[in-house]
Scaffold this motif. Sequence first.
Motif, PDB file in Angstrom:
ATOM      1  N   ARG B 121       0.818  -1.208   0.000  1.00 24.19           N
ATOM      2  CA  ARG B 121       0.000   0.000   0.000  1.00 24.19           C
ATOM      3  C   ARG B 121       0.852   1.259   0.000  1.00 24.19           C
ATOM      4  N   PHE B 122       1.871   1.274   0.848  1.00 21.64           N
ATOM      5  CA  PHE B 122       2.653   2.497   1.000  1.00 21.64           C
ATOM      6  C   PHE B 122       4.015   2.398   0.335  1.00 21.64           C
ATOM      7  N   ASP B 123       4.267   1.282  -0.359  1.00 15.85           N
ATOM      8  CA  ASP B 123       5.520   1.108  -1.086  1.00 15.85           C
ATOM      9  C   ASP B 123       6.707   1.336  -0.146  1.00 15.85           C
ATOM     10  N   SER B 124       6.613   0.780   1.057  1.00 14.39           N
ATOM     11  CA  SER B 124       7.639   1.066   2.055  1.00 14.39           C
ATOM     12  C   SER B 124       8.064  -0.200   2.800  1.00 14.39           C
ATOM     13  N   PRO B 125       9.172  -0.808   2.379  1.00 14.01           N
ATOM     14  CA  PRO B 125       9.663  -1.992   3.096  1.00 14.01           C
ATOM     15  C   PRO B 125      10.030  -1.666   4.543  1.00 14.01           C
ATOM     16  N   VAL B 126      10.438  -0.426   4.805  1.00 17.82           N
ATOM     17  CA  VAL B 126      10.845  -0.060   6.168  1.00 17.82           C
ATOM     18  C   VAL B 126       9.626  -0.083   7.097  1.00 17.82           C
ATOM     19  N   MET B 127       8.542   0.573   6.665  1.00 22.95           N
ATOM     20  CA  MET B 127       7.339   0.583   7.503  1.00 22.95           C
ATOM     21  C   MET B 127       6.814  -0.850   7.686  1.00 22.95           C
ATOM     22  N   VAL B 131       6.157  -2.807  11.149  1.00 20.95           N
ATOM     23  CA  VAL B 131       4.886  -3.456  11.498  1.00 20.95           C
ATOM     24  C   VAL B 131       5.140  -4.915  11.870  1.00 20.95           C
ATOM     25  N   ALA B 132       6.012  -5.579  11.112  1.00 21.55           N
ATOM     26  CA  ALA B 132       6.296  -6.988  11.388  1.00 21.55           C
ATOM     27  C   ALA B 132       6.973  -7.142  12.748  1.00 21.55           C
ATOM     28  N   LEU B 133       7.980  -6.311  13.004  1.00 20.23           N
ATOM     29  CA  LEU B 133       8.697  -6.412  14.280  1.00 20.23           C
ATOM     30  C   LEU B 133       7.764  -6.102  15.449  1.00 20.23           C
ATOM     31  N   THR B 134       6.945  -5.058  15.289  1.00 20.47           N
ATOM     32  CA  THR B 134       5.995  -4.714  16.350  1.00 20.47           C
ATOM     33  C   THR B 134       5.087  -5.895  16.633  1.00 20.47           C
ATOM     34  N   GLY B 135       4.588  -6.514  15.550  1.00 16.29           N
ATOM     35  CA  GLY B 135       3.693  -7.647  15.704  1.00 16.29           C
ATOM     36  C   GLY B 135       4.355  -8.802  16.434  1.00 16.29           C
ATOM     37  N   ILE B 136       5.584  -9.114  16.056  1.00 11.80           N
ATOM     38  CA  ILE B 136       6.276 -10.241  16.688  1.00 11.80           C
ATOM     39  C   ILE B 136       6.542  -9.947  18.161  1.00 11.80           C
ATOM     40  N   VAL B 137       7.045  -8.736  18.437  1.00 13.50           N
ATOM     41  CA  VAL B 137       7.372  -8.375  19.827  1.00 13.50           C
ATOM     42  C   VAL B 137       6.110  -8.361  20.696  1.00 13.50           C
ATOM     43  N   ALA B 138       4.999  -7.918  20.127  1.00 14.35           N
ATOM     44  CA  ALA B 138       3.763  -7.858  20.915  1.00 14.35           C
ATOM     45  C   ALA B 138       3.171  -9.246  21.127  1.00 14.35           C
ATOM     46  N   THR B 139       3.392 -10.147  20.178  1.00 15.68           N
ATOM     47  CA  THR B 139       2.772 -11.471  20.262  1.00 15.68           C
ATOM     48  C   THR B 139       3.515 -12.421  21.190  1.00 15.68           C
ATOM     49  N   MET B 140       4.844 -12.332  21.168  1.00 14.59           N
ATOM     50  CA  MET B 140       5.659 -13.286  21.939  1.00 14.59           C
ATOM     51  C   MET B 140       5.259 -13.384  23.418  1.00 14.59           C
ATOM     52  N   PRO B 141       5.178 -12.247  24.140  1.00  9.66           N
ATOM     53  CA  PRO B 141       4.789 -12.377  25.555  1.00  9.66           C
ATOM     54  C   PRO B 141       3.364 -12.886  25.729  1.00  9.66           C
ATOM     55  N   TYR B 142       2.515 -12.617  24.735  1.00  7.92           N
ATOM     56  CA  TYR B 142       1.140 -13.092  24.781  1.00  7.92           C
ATOM     57  C   TYR B 142       1.116 -14.616  24.786  1.00  7.92           C
ATOM     58  N   ILE B 143       2.007 -15.212  23.965  1.00 12.99           N
ATOM     59  CA  ILE B 143       2.097 -16.677  23.944  1.00 12.99           C
ATOM     60  C   ILE B 143       2.581 -17.172  25.308  1.00 12.99           C
ATOM     61  N   LEU B 418      -6.225   1.221   5.175  1.00 12.50           N
ATOM     62  CA  LEU B 418      -7.274   0.548   4.413  1.00 12.50           C
ATOM     63  C   LEU B 418      -8.255   1.560   3.822  1.00 12.50           C
ATOM     64  N   TYR B 419      -8.254   2.763   4.379  1.00 12.32           N
ATOM     65  CA  TYR B 419      -9.211   3.769   3.920  1.00 12.32           C
ATOM     66  C   TYR B 419      -8.583   4.885   3.112  1.00 12.32           C
ATOM     67  N   THR B 420      -7.333   5.234   3.443  1.00 17.93           N
ATOM     68  CA  THR B 420      -6.741   6.372   2.759  1.00 17.93           C
ATOM     69  C   THR B 420      -5.273   6.122   2.456  1.00 17.93           C
ATOM     70  N   ARG B 421      -4.824   6.712   1.357  1.00 16.69           N
ATOM     71  CA  ARG B 421      -3.408   6.647   1.076  1.00 16.69           C
ATOM     72  C   ARG B 421      -2.783   8.041   1.220  1.00 16.69           C
ATOM     73  N   TRP B 422      -3.560   8.927   1.804  1.00 17.35           N
ATOM     74  CA  TRP B 422      -3.043  10.290   1.962  1.00 17.35           C
ATOM     75  C   TRP B 422      -1.819  10.296   2.877  1.00 17.35           C
ATOM     76  N   LEU B 423      -1.841   9.466   3.911  1.00 19.45           N
ATOM     77  CA  LEU B 423      -0.712   9.424   4.840  1.00 19.45           C
ATOM     78  C   LEU B 423       0.560   9.042   4.089  1.00 19.45           C
ATOM     79  N   HIS B 424       1.623   9.787   4.358  1.00 19.65           N
ATOM     80  CA  HIS B 424       2.886   9.579   3.646  1.00 19.65           C
ATOM     81  C   HIS B 424       3.711   8.512   4.358  1.00 19.65           C
ATOM     82  N   ARG B 425       4.431   7.706   3.565  1.00 18.97           N
ATOM     83  CA  ARG B 425       5.188   6.605   4.200  1.00 18.97           C
ATOM     84  C   ARG B 425       6.213   7.117   5.201  1.00 18.97           C
ATOM     85  N   GLY B 426       6.851   8.249   4.873  1.00 13.85           N
ATOM     86  CA  GLY B 426       7.820   8.821   5.812  1.00 13.85           C
ATOM     87  C   GLY B 426       7.141   9.264   7.108  1.00 13.85           C
TER      88      GLY B 426
END
Lengths: 107, 546
Positions: B121-127, B131-143, B418-426
Amino acid sequence: MASSSRSPADGPARGGTPVRSDRSPWNWLLLVPIVVPLIVPLYNHLEPSLFGWPLFYWLQLAFVPLGVLTTVLVYRATRRSPEERAAARAAVERDAARPTVTRDQER
Amino acid sequence: MDGVNVVELTIVIVLFLVVTVMGFVASRWRRAESLMHLDEWGLGGRSFGTWITWFLLGGDLYTAYTFVAVPALVFGAGAAGFFAVPYTVVIYPLVFLVVIRLWSVSHVRGFVTPADFVRARFDSPVMALLVALTGIVATMPYIALQLVGIEAILKAMGVEGELPLVVAFVILALYTYNSGLRAPALIAFVKDTLIYLTIIVAVIVIPTKLGGWDAIFGAAEEKFSAGTGAGVLLPATGQLGYATLALGSALALFLYPHSITGVLAASNRDVLKRNMSALPVYSLALGFIALLGFMAIAAGVTPIGEDGNTIVPVLFQEMFPSWFAGIAFAAIGIGALVPAAIMSIAAANLFTRNIYKEFLKRDATPRQEAQVAKVTSLVVKVGAVAAILFIDPQFSIDLQLIGGVIILQTLPAVALGLYTRWLHRGALIAGWVAGMAAGLLMLYNIQRLGPDGSVVREHFGGSSFALAKLGLDVQSSVYAGFLALLVNLVVTVLVTAALRAAKVPDGVDGTAEADYTAEREDPTFRDLPDPLESAPPGTGDAGARR
């Protein structure tokens, strides 16, 4: 990174996908079960109690059916036509009848 | 092993064996020709109908930890612990329209994880990486916390040592490895049947034994009348915190990768919409479960050791005959396995798609992807067991608290995206950094006070941040995650405006408007994930993609 920039940015998708919309005035109804349970002063009282339950507890549980009611209402009101839904079911059954590997090769 | 309750233990072991067999047999259930494809293994073939999705998402969102920790919170803090009810009421109307857009665009473009979507969506591998790292870090303690649930029932049964915990998780790891998402989906049937049975019996039997609901609420009122702040009602200063915690938790829940995994496995949009009306049944159950906390007060339950999480198992033991307590314990134990399996699959998907394939091995084949995902799911579970055994479980509880705050920081990219692409990747990256910093800083500065008002813990003592610390002249406190999200949103919007004014390129959108409303029968619908080579939809060039 380069690959995603190859795809077209905008405009209707190819392959005859109908351009639909999720917009409907009915959707505003969803705000009710989002906003009401967050108005704490509304239910932060003991009385009137119900079957020994303080208001705080029974009213918040009563918000559950409120949420169910509104989502059902919005779902029913914004549902697609029976023909379209029949087509959707047929597509699911068709896909289920074929293993993924074959589907993969067909493309 | 003195003092072990043999009847309870036998029933728990038998039921555990039943689900173990189911877990292994699941690989043959609704069988595909090959499980060696990430879509088959990690998303169950994406063909789950209304009922299976209901059980799967229910088993996924309402975890064993919830069932143990929410009544423990009500037991200790009174009305404030009841936030779980408004939280799980507002969530479904809140995401009703959002999850179907995510489902559609994911199926048209073949996204398996939220990070896949952000990348395209945002053409941004960094973002996407963030998102991936945040997801993993948030999920691990949940497990890891699911193990706390199992630990509580083991303690109540008088079983000592950590071996049973390790055995349970090894078996779980093996059948998840073997059967993927099918295993938890099938086991969820057993789990929920047992949970509902337990709750219905508990709500009828326990109040009768304790002399009615009046007596239960009366006992709670009496306990809290001496205390500080806690009570059967919220203090005036606690109301804002209650509402923001409910709303913030609701916003966070469907950003967790395991929720998204469950959503994407649904077979079509209507299945999801119907589930938004059907899932609140679990919320109703959760409301009754929360009140087990008050029942425990009325029954005069004292937790085993210092562990407040044991109050529900102890209550069941005092109120039920051994055989039924065994069934109730099995419900909690199996209830831990379902979310743990889905969470480890979701974390594995994130690692495979957004770290391994993106940064380590660009030309990975679907077979390699599936293999890496399976191995990662094992590693994740081993990590969870190690975290509980070798590090203080309190560490996992703290991390899970942080997890809720940090996962919220992916909201602008994943949900607003999912609703807007106005937000800039940076700007999204800047907002994420600002929100993270603000959230962690606030959590760091929250003290935990003991019953007598003294400071028990200096840092990370909770998630409710006193507004007075910002120099505001009020007594109220706010959920730290909510405040951090506001910081994130403000920064994202301001930086977007600046970057747009400066005409900084914002990349190319890898999705089209029609993707977000696509239906199952559309020619663009597909079930093969591959955002890295996202070809235009409907061109049917699978040969090139594979």
